[in-house]
Write an enzyme that holds these catalytic residues in place. Structure first.
Site, short mmCIF file in Angstrom:
data_model
loop_
_atom_site.label_atom_id
_atom_site.label_comp_id
_atom_site.label_asym_id
_atom_site.label_seq_id
_atom_site.Cartn_x
_atom_site.Cartn_y
_atom_site.Cartn_z
N ASP A 298 0.84 -1.20 0.00
CA ASP A 298 0.00 0.00 0.00
C ASP A 298 0.88 1.25 0.00
O ASP A 298 1.40 1.66 1.04
CB ASP A 298 -0.91 -0.03 1.25
CG ASP A 298 -1.82 1.19 1.33
OD1 ASP A 298 -1.88 1.96 0.35
OD2 ASP A 298 -2.47 1.36 2.38
N LYS A 305 1.65 7.82 1.02
CA LYS A 305 2.00 7.79 2.44
C LYS A 305 3.33 8.51 2.59
O LYS A 305 4.34 8.07 2.04
CB LYS A 305 2.14 6.34 2.91
CG LYS A 305 0.83 5.62 3.03
CD LYS A 305 0.99 4.26 3.66
CE LYS A 305 -0.31 3.50 3.66
NZ LYS A 305 -1.34 4.08 4.53
N ARG A 380 -10.96 -0.45 1.89
CA ARG A 380 -12.43 -0.54 1.93
C ARG A 380 -13.00 -0.65 0.52
O ARG A 380 -14.09 -1.18 0.34
CB ARG A 380 -13.00 0.67 2.70
CG ARG A 380 -12.76 1.99 2.06
CD ARG A 380 -12.94 3.15 3.04
NE ARG A 380 -11.85 3.23 4.01
CZ ARG A 380 -11.78 4.14 4.97
NH1 ARG A 380 -12.72 5.05 5.10
NH2 ARG A 380 -10.77 4.16 5.81
N1 BES Z 1 -3.42 0.06 5.06
C1 BES Z 1 -3.83 1.28 5.63
C2 BES Z 1 -4.11 1.17 7.13
C3 BES Z 1 -2.91 0.86 7.95
C4 BES Z 1 -2.12 1.89 8.43
C5 BES Z 1 -2.58 -0.43 8.23
C6 BES Z 1 -1.02 1.59 9.19
C7 BES Z 1 -1.48 -0.73 8.99
C8 BES Z 1 -0.69 0.28 9.46
C9 BES Z 1 -5.07 1.80 4.94
O1 BES Z 1 -5.18 1.48 3.60
C10 BES Z 1 -5.03 3.30 5.05
O2 BES Z 1 -4.12 3.88 4.52
N2 BES Z 1 -5.99 3.88 5.73
C11 BES Z 1 -6.02 5.29 5.96
C12 BES Z 1 -7.42 5.77 5.70
C13 BES Z 1 -7.57 7.26 5.71
C14 BES Z 1 -6.96 7.83 4.45
C15 BES Z 1 -9.03 7.61 5.78
C16 BES Z 1 -5.62 5.54 7.42
O3 BES Z 1 -6.08 4.80 8.27
O4 BES Z 1 -4.81 6.42 7.67
ZN ZN Z 2 -4.19 -0.29 3.04
ZN ZN Z 3 -4.11 2.86 2.34
#
Ligand code: BES
Ligand code: ZN
Ligand code: ZN
Length: 536
Positions: A298, A305, A380
């Site tokens: 990701d 990120k 999601r």
């Molecule tokens: N894969 C991430 C969530 C995640 C973050 C898992 C850190 C493990 C460690 C997910 O796809 C994500 O990036 N979610 C975002 C959503 C936001 C943009 C609404 C998050 O949680 O920051």
């Molecule tokens: Zn993710």
């Molecule tokens: Zn993500």
């Protein structure tokens, strides 16, 4: 590069057997779990069985304990060389009470400790390089029932042999250092339960280790296409059929959300796949669907990120898929009396010429339009289409999805606790109980209507984040979003284990994938079958 997980699948674990005897009388190299309560403050032995063991050693054990100021603290060890054998005292800290009252609704602290005993024992065994070693089962007073105790212990022993690295020198070493047998020395009345527990524990532990290995695989080595082959190999002796779709099929089936994430993968290796595993067995207990997020890396997409730590470990973002695949095999192998269908959307989330953009509007499998306000909320999206497809075409009585979905779950619960939510309070309670049985901490989030408006789209039915307050209650927002895709299924559980899927802190578990949630999912499905919960 050869995928390490194949070696882990072939790994020859030692045979684990059981013998009914007073451990004090069994003359072999032996690991003996001890607790702080076994000693007084001057390092004198207090417990009768240990006093007896010491007498047989001509007081050498007591002498060594005093000399080393050994008090049974957690994760400490004392190796005592006797003329004819070695005794390894393994410190387990406070003796667990197996009572919940100490921590409200907390994971059963006793079971966690039993698993720890298994894991640490294997580490010792591996180091000592013996043909045979025994574990003298003692202590752990008031444990609820022996079968779960032995499942947990054996599962721990198997987990303890897990090693993952691509180091040349480790590759050349033979597995298990020639060790052939682990013998659990138990009391006569425990033997039946021990034998049953050992079989389930071995099978569960192996499945857990598979799930850990695929999470530990780097994203340049494990990507959707070869992950599919690995899944087939893993399940080849289990009674199920596996269907695999390529990206074209995903597009043709109108999985607009999944396709949006997947189309950005350039290069032949990382093309997305949708995997559906169906158990062969039909059952009057109905059908459960297991759905797992399978993002092999990701990046965040154009909402890249940017925090170094947050991107570094993003190979673990397929942890949900790993858990449901592992749980599926564990359940098939115990011939569980419920039909299982497991669905896994597999893709990277990358940045490229063809990657999706913030602001894109797509249509999900169930016809709902979604505005993508943040490309990093990709999990999601892939889950939405998988859920909608499964709900519509398979009519499951129960659905459980597993994922590393939100960083908000970290913020709410820290590194060691997973979150869950669901649509049926009875299922939620069953899931919470299952997590306690399995020695894993899960806590419930409210699937609150209060925040439902936050995902209404401005130019579409839904938006993939709550644009009003992205930072707050993010785990709930994600859950509310997924709920839009479960169709008619009334018994849905969503689990978020972003943090505990991987050990980020240095503990006896090491810095590695943990297989967190596999044991709970297995137990949950067992409990659904046991309680014959109403399917409506
Ligand atoms: N894969 C991430 C969530 C995640 C973050 C898992 C850190 C493990 C460690 C997910 O796809 C994500 O990036 N979610 C975002 C959503 C936001 C943009 C609404 C998050 O949680 O920051
Ligand atoms: Zn993710
Ligand atoms: Zn993500």
């Amino acid at each position: 590069m050869k995928i390490k997980t194949y070696d882990i699948l072939k790994y020859k674990y030692p045979e684990i057997s059981v013998l009914a005897l007073n451990f004090v009388n069994y003359p072999s190299d032996m690991i003996v779990p001890v607790f702080k309560s076994d000693f007084d403050k001057n390092y004198n032995i207090k417990s009768d069985d240990l006093i007896e063991l010491n007498e047989k050693s001509n007081n050498l054990i007591a002498h060594s304990i005093k000399l080393n100021k050994f008090d049974g603290s957690e994760e400490t060890q004392l190796i005592i060389l006797l003329p004819d054998r070695e005794i390894i005292l393994l410190g387990c800290g406070e003796e667990p009470s197996f009572e919940k009252k100490e921590y409200i609704n907390e994971v059963n602290p006793g079971f966690e400790k039993v698993r720890m005993l298994g894991i640490l024992s294997s580490r010792i065994i591996d180091k000592l390089c013996k043909k045979e070693i025994t574990i003298g089962i003692r202590g752990f007073k008031n444990r609820p029932s022996n079968i779960p105790f032995f499942i947990m212990l054996t599962d721990g022993i198997v987990r303890g042999f897990y090693k993952f690295n691509y180091k040349k020198q480790d590759d050349e070493k033979t597995n298990c250092n020639g060790l052939k047998r682990v013998i659990l020395v138990v009391q006569e009345e425990q033997i039946k339960h021990a034998e049953i527990g050992i079989q389930s524990g071995i099978s569960l532990g192996k499945c857990v280790n598979f799930s850990r290995a695929v999470v530990d695989e780097p994203s340049n080595i494990l990507y959707p296409q070869n992950y599919v082959e690995l899944i087939k190999e893993f399940l080849k002796d289990s009674p199920c059929d596996i269907e695999v779709w390529d990206l074209e099929r995903v597009k043709k089936e109108n999985m607009g959300c999944f396709y949006a994430v997947a189309k950005g993968n350039e290069g032949d290796k990382t093309e997305a796949r949708f995997v559906i595993i169906r158990s062969k067995k039909k059952s009057k207990n109905g059908k459960i669907a297991l759905v797992g997020k399978g993002i092999t890396f990701d990046t965040g997409g154009y909402n890249l990120k940017t925090v170094p730590n947050s991107i570094a470990k993003m190979k673990k973002d397929m942890g949900g898929s790993a858990s449901v695949i592992a749980a599926t095999k564990a359940l098939l192998d115990i011939d569980i009396d419920i039909e299982i269908v497991t669905a896994i959307p597999l893709t990277e989330s990358s940045i490229s010429r063809s990657a999706y953009h913030p602001g894109d509007v797509v249509t999900a499998y169930n016809g709902k339009s979604v505005e993508i306000l943040n490309t990093d909320a990709e999990g999601r999206l892939v889950l939405a289409d998988a859920l909608a497809y499964i709900s519509e075409n398979e009519n499951p009585d129960y659905i459980l999805d597993a994922s590393t979905l939100t960083s908000s779950c970290f913020i709410a619960f820290g590194l060691k606790i997973g979150g869950f939510m669901g649509t049926n309070p009875e299922c939620n309670e069953l899931f919470a109980q299952s997590s306690r049985d399995a020695g894993e901490s899960f806590w419930e989030f409210p699937l609150s209507k209060k925040y439902r408006d936050g995902i209404n789209g401005k130019i579409s039915d839904l938006s993939n984040i709550n644009s009003d307050f992205v930072k707050y209650g993010g785990t709930i927002t994600a859950g509310l979003f997924l709920r839009e895709f479960i169709g008619n299924c009334k018994n849905w559980i969503h689990i978020d284990m972003s943090a505990p899927i991987y050990a980020l802190t240095k503990t006896y578990l090491g810095e590695t994938a943990l297989g967190f949630s596999v044991a709970t999912i297995v137990r949950y499905v067992e409990r659904l079958v046991e309680t014959k919960l109403s399917k409506e």
